[in-house]
Design a protein around this motif. Structure first.
Motif, PDB file in Angstrom:
ATOM      1  N   PRO A 149     -10.679   3.941   2.644  1.00 53.85           N
ATOM      2  CA  PRO A 149      -9.432   3.587   1.959  1.00 53.85           C
ATOM      3  C   PRO A 149      -8.594   4.811   1.583  1.00 53.85           C
ATOM      4  N   ARG A 150      -7.295   4.606   1.519  1.00 55.33           N
ATOM      5  CA  ARG A 150      -6.359   5.638   1.058  1.00 55.33           C
ATOM      6  C   ARG A 150      -5.356   4.961   0.137  1.00 55.33           C
ATOM      7  N   LEU A 151      -4.981   5.667  -0.912  1.00 54.72           N
ATOM      8  CA  LEU A 151      -4.056   5.081  -1.873  1.00 54.72           C
ATOM      9  C   LEU A 151      -3.010   6.103  -2.272  1.00 54.72           C
ATOM     10  N   GLY A 152      -1.761   5.705  -2.150  1.00 55.94           N
ATOM     11  CA  GLY A 152      -0.639   6.536  -2.561  1.00 55.94           C
ATOM     12  C   GLY A 152       0.517   5.595  -2.869  1.00 55.94           C
ATOM     13  N   HIS A 153       1.584   5.695  -2.077  1.00 55.96           N
ATOM     14  CA  HIS A 153       2.671   4.736  -2.239  1.00 55.96           C
ATOM     15  C   HIS A 153       2.313   3.411  -1.585  1.00 55.96           C
ATOM     16  N   ARG A 154       1.155   3.389  -0.846  1.00 48.66           N
ATOM     17  CA  ARG A 154       0.645   2.156  -0.262  1.00 48.66           C
ATOM     18  C   ARG A 154      -0.876   2.231  -0.196  1.00 48.66           C
ATOM     19  N   PHE A 155      -1.513   1.081  -0.084  1.00 46.07           N
ATOM     20  CA  PHE A 155      -2.957   1.004   0.108  1.00 46.07           C
ATOM     21  C   PHE A 155      -3.197   0.876   1.600  1.00 46.07           C
ATOM     22  N   ALA A 156      -4.005   1.765   2.158  1.00 49.11           N
ATOM     23  CA  ALA A 156      -4.212   1.782   3.604  1.00 49.11           C
ATOM     24  C   ALA A 156      -5.695   1.891   3.923  1.00 49.11           C
ATOM     25  N   LEU A 157      -6.058   1.420   5.110  1.00 53.12           N
ATOM     26  CA  LEU A 157      -7.432   1.487   5.581  1.00 53.12           C
ATOM     27  C   LEU A 157      -7.480   2.170   6.938  1.00 53.12           C
ATOM     28  N   SER A 158      -8.442   3.076   7.089  1.00 57.67           N
ATOM     29  CA  SER A 158      -8.724   3.721   8.365  1.00 57.67           C
ATOM     30  C   SER A 158     -10.083   3.243   8.847  1.00 57.67           C
ATOM     31  N   VAL A 159     -10.339   3.400  10.140  1.00 56.46           N
ATOM     32  CA  VAL A 159     -11.576   2.868  10.694  1.00 56.46           C
ATOM     33  C   VAL A 159     -12.806   3.527  10.066  1.00 56.46           C
ATOM     34  N   ASP A 160     -12.710   4.817   9.764  1.00 51.90           N
ATOM     35  CA  ASP A 160     -13.792   5.494   9.058  1.00 51.90           C
ATOM     36  C   ASP A 160     -13.256   6.787   8.461  1.00 51.90           C
ATOM     37  N   GLU A 161     -14.139   7.543   7.799  1.00 52.16           N
ATOM     38  CA  GLU A 161     -13.702   8.739   7.092  1.00 52.16           C
ATOM     39  C   GLU A 161     -13.276   9.878   8.013  1.00 52.16           C
ATOM     40  N   TYR A 162     -13.572   9.762   9.305  1.00 53.93           N
ATOM     41  CA  TYR A 162     -13.217  10.831  10.242  1.00 53.93           C
ATOM     42  C   TYR A 162     -11.912  10.549  10.982  1.00 53.93           C
ATOM     43  N   SER A 163     -11.319   9.419  10.719  1.00 52.47           N
ATOM     44  CA  SER A 163     -10.082   9.045  11.399  1.00 52.47           C
ATOM     45  C   SER A 163      -8.879   9.287  10.497  1.00 52.47           C
ATOM     46  N   ASP A 164      -7.871   9.945  11.026  1.00 55.87           N
ATOM     47  CA  ASP A 164      -6.628  10.132  10.284  1.00 55.87           C
ATOM     48  C   ASP A 164      -5.643   8.993  10.547  1.00 55.87           C
ATOM     49  N   GLY A 165      -5.961   8.165  11.535  1.00 53.54           N
ATOM     50  CA  GLY A 165      -5.086   7.048  11.844  1.00 53.54           C
ATOM     51  C   GLY A 165      -5.237   5.912  10.843  1.00 53.54           C
ATOM     52  N   ILE A 166      -4.159   5.173  10.635  1.00 53.45           N
ATOM     53  CA  ILE A 166      -4.148   4.049   9.701  1.00 53.45           C
ATOM     54  C   ILE A 166      -4.199   2.740  10.489  1.00 53.45           C
ATOM     55  N   LEU A 167      -5.174   1.877  10.169  1.00 51.75           N
ATOM     56  CA  LEU A 167      -5.256   0.573  10.815  1.00 51.75           C
ATOM     57  C   LEU A 167      -4.217  -0.386  10.244  1.00 51.75           C
ATOM     58  N   VAL A 168      -4.051  -0.347   8.934  1.00 56.84           N
ATOM     59  CA  VAL A 168      -3.117  -1.254   8.278  1.00 56.84           C
ATOM     60  C   VAL A 168      -2.715  -0.657   6.936  1.00 56.84           C
ATOM     61  N   ALA A 169      -1.474  -0.888   6.540  1.00 52.69           N
ATOM     62  CA  ALA A 169      -0.977  -0.394   5.252  1.00 52.69           C
ATOM     63  C   ALA A 169      -0.355  -1.552   4.484  1.00 52.69           C
ATOM     64  N   VAL A 170      -0.688  -1.626   3.202  1.00 57.97           N
ATOM     65  CA  VAL A 170      -0.186  -2.688   2.334  1.00 57.97           C
ATOM     66  C   VAL A 170       0.722  -2.072   1.278  1.00 57.97           C
ATOM     67  N   PHE A 171       1.913  -2.626   1.138  1.00 51.44           N
ATOM     68  CA  PHE A 171       2.886  -2.130   0.171  1.00 51.44           C
ATOM     69  C   PHE A 171       3.076  -3.159  -0.951  1.00 51.44           C
ATOM     70  N   VAL A 172       3.590  -2.680  -2.066  1.00 47.60           N
ATOM     71  CA  VAL A 172       3.903  -3.571  -3.183  1.00 47.60           C
ATOM     72  C   VAL A 172       5.318  -4.101  -3.010  1.00 47.60           C
ATOM     73  N   ARG A 173       5.440  -5.417  -3.026  1.00 53.42           N
ATOM     74  CA  ARG A 173       6.764  -6.035  -2.987  1.00 53.42           C
ATOM     75  C   ARG A 173       7.331  -6.085  -4.411  1.00 53.42           C
ATOM     76  N   ARG A 174       6.500  -6.535  -5.330  1.00 54.36           N
ATOM     77  CA  ARG A 174       6.791  -6.550  -6.756  1.00 54.36           C
ATOM     78  C   ARG A 174       5.451  -6.735  -7.454  1.00 54.36           C
ATOM     79  N   PRO A 175       5.371  -6.548  -8.739  1.00 51.80           N
ATOM     80  CA  PRO A 175       4.079  -6.672  -9.418  1.00 51.80           C
ATOM     81  C   PRO A 175       3.358  -7.970  -9.064  1.00 51.80           C
TER      82      PRO A 175
END
Length: 209
Positions: free
Chosen positions: A148-174
């Motif tokens: 997992p990665r968290l910043g301006h969005r929550f994102a998932l990568s296949v594993d800790e050695y991958s810099d690529g993002i499989l999917v990113a989730v953004f906040v629309r509103r609370p």
């Protein structure tokens, strides 16, 4: 100091009975760089006007960094690293070397677990905008195997050695989250539970082993 002079000075500090030699690295903006490398480990040394900046790398990732004015310590630390020293032992003998908890977790093979723990700690406050999503995702047996990665969005990568993002989730509103499609349109919008269900369905076949 020129690259050749830096390399020569560092090699002069090495035990010449060992098959190790600093070489000239890629210089940028007139900066002298020397490299000591063995297998998947290497150290970059940069001359910094009277001190030396070091970057300790393993498997394509920086694992530690440091700065000292003592060239003998530079050579000794670099030699120990490429010979396989662990981060904690290296820093114990050379306190100028610094590394993060995540970098240590990479060395231990626990980077994904460490990252999830770090994210959970970062969203402890009830009003954290990603709190519900991160909590639910961390408890899911499919999603918690991704990195997992968290910043301006929550994102998932296949594993800790991958810099690529499989999917990113953004906040629309609370309380509402959104995933955008390739055309920048909305792929799905929903609350935390709906988003976790969608992520599980989308990523189930890509779970790392």
């Amino acid at each position: 100091m020129s690259e050749k002079n830096l390399v020569g000075a560092l090699n002069g500090e090495l035990d010449h009975s060992l098959a190790l030699t600093f070489t000239v690295g890629s210089a940028s903006a007139g900066t002298a760089v020397a490299v000591l490398s063995v297998g998947d480990r290497f150290v970059n040394v940069i001359d910094n006007d009277g001190s030396y900046l070091l970057s300790f790398n393993w498997k394509g990732r920086q694992q530690a960094h440091g700065q000292t004015s003592d060239i003998s310590h530079v050579a000794a630390a670099a030699r120990r690293w490429v010979e396989g020293s662990g981060l904690e032992a290296l820093a114990a003998d050379h306190p100028f070397i610094k590394f993060s908890g995540l970098q240590l977790a990479y060395e231990r093979g626990t980077a994904a677990e460490y990252q999830w723990s770090a994210l959970l700690a970062s969203v402890e406050e009830e009003d954290h905008i990603f709190r519900d999503l991160v909590l639910l995702a961390s408890r899911d047996s499919v999603l918690n195997r991704f990195f997992p990665r968290l910043g301006h969005r929550f994102a998932l990568s296949v594993d800790e050695y991958s810099d690529g993002i499989l999917v990113a989730v953004f906040v629309r509103r609370p309380g509402r989250f959104v995933i955008f499609g390739d055309d920048d349109g909305v792929e799905i919008e929903g609350d935390a539970a709906q988003m976790v269900d969608y992520l599980v369905a989308r990523l189930r076949d890509q779970v790392p082993r």
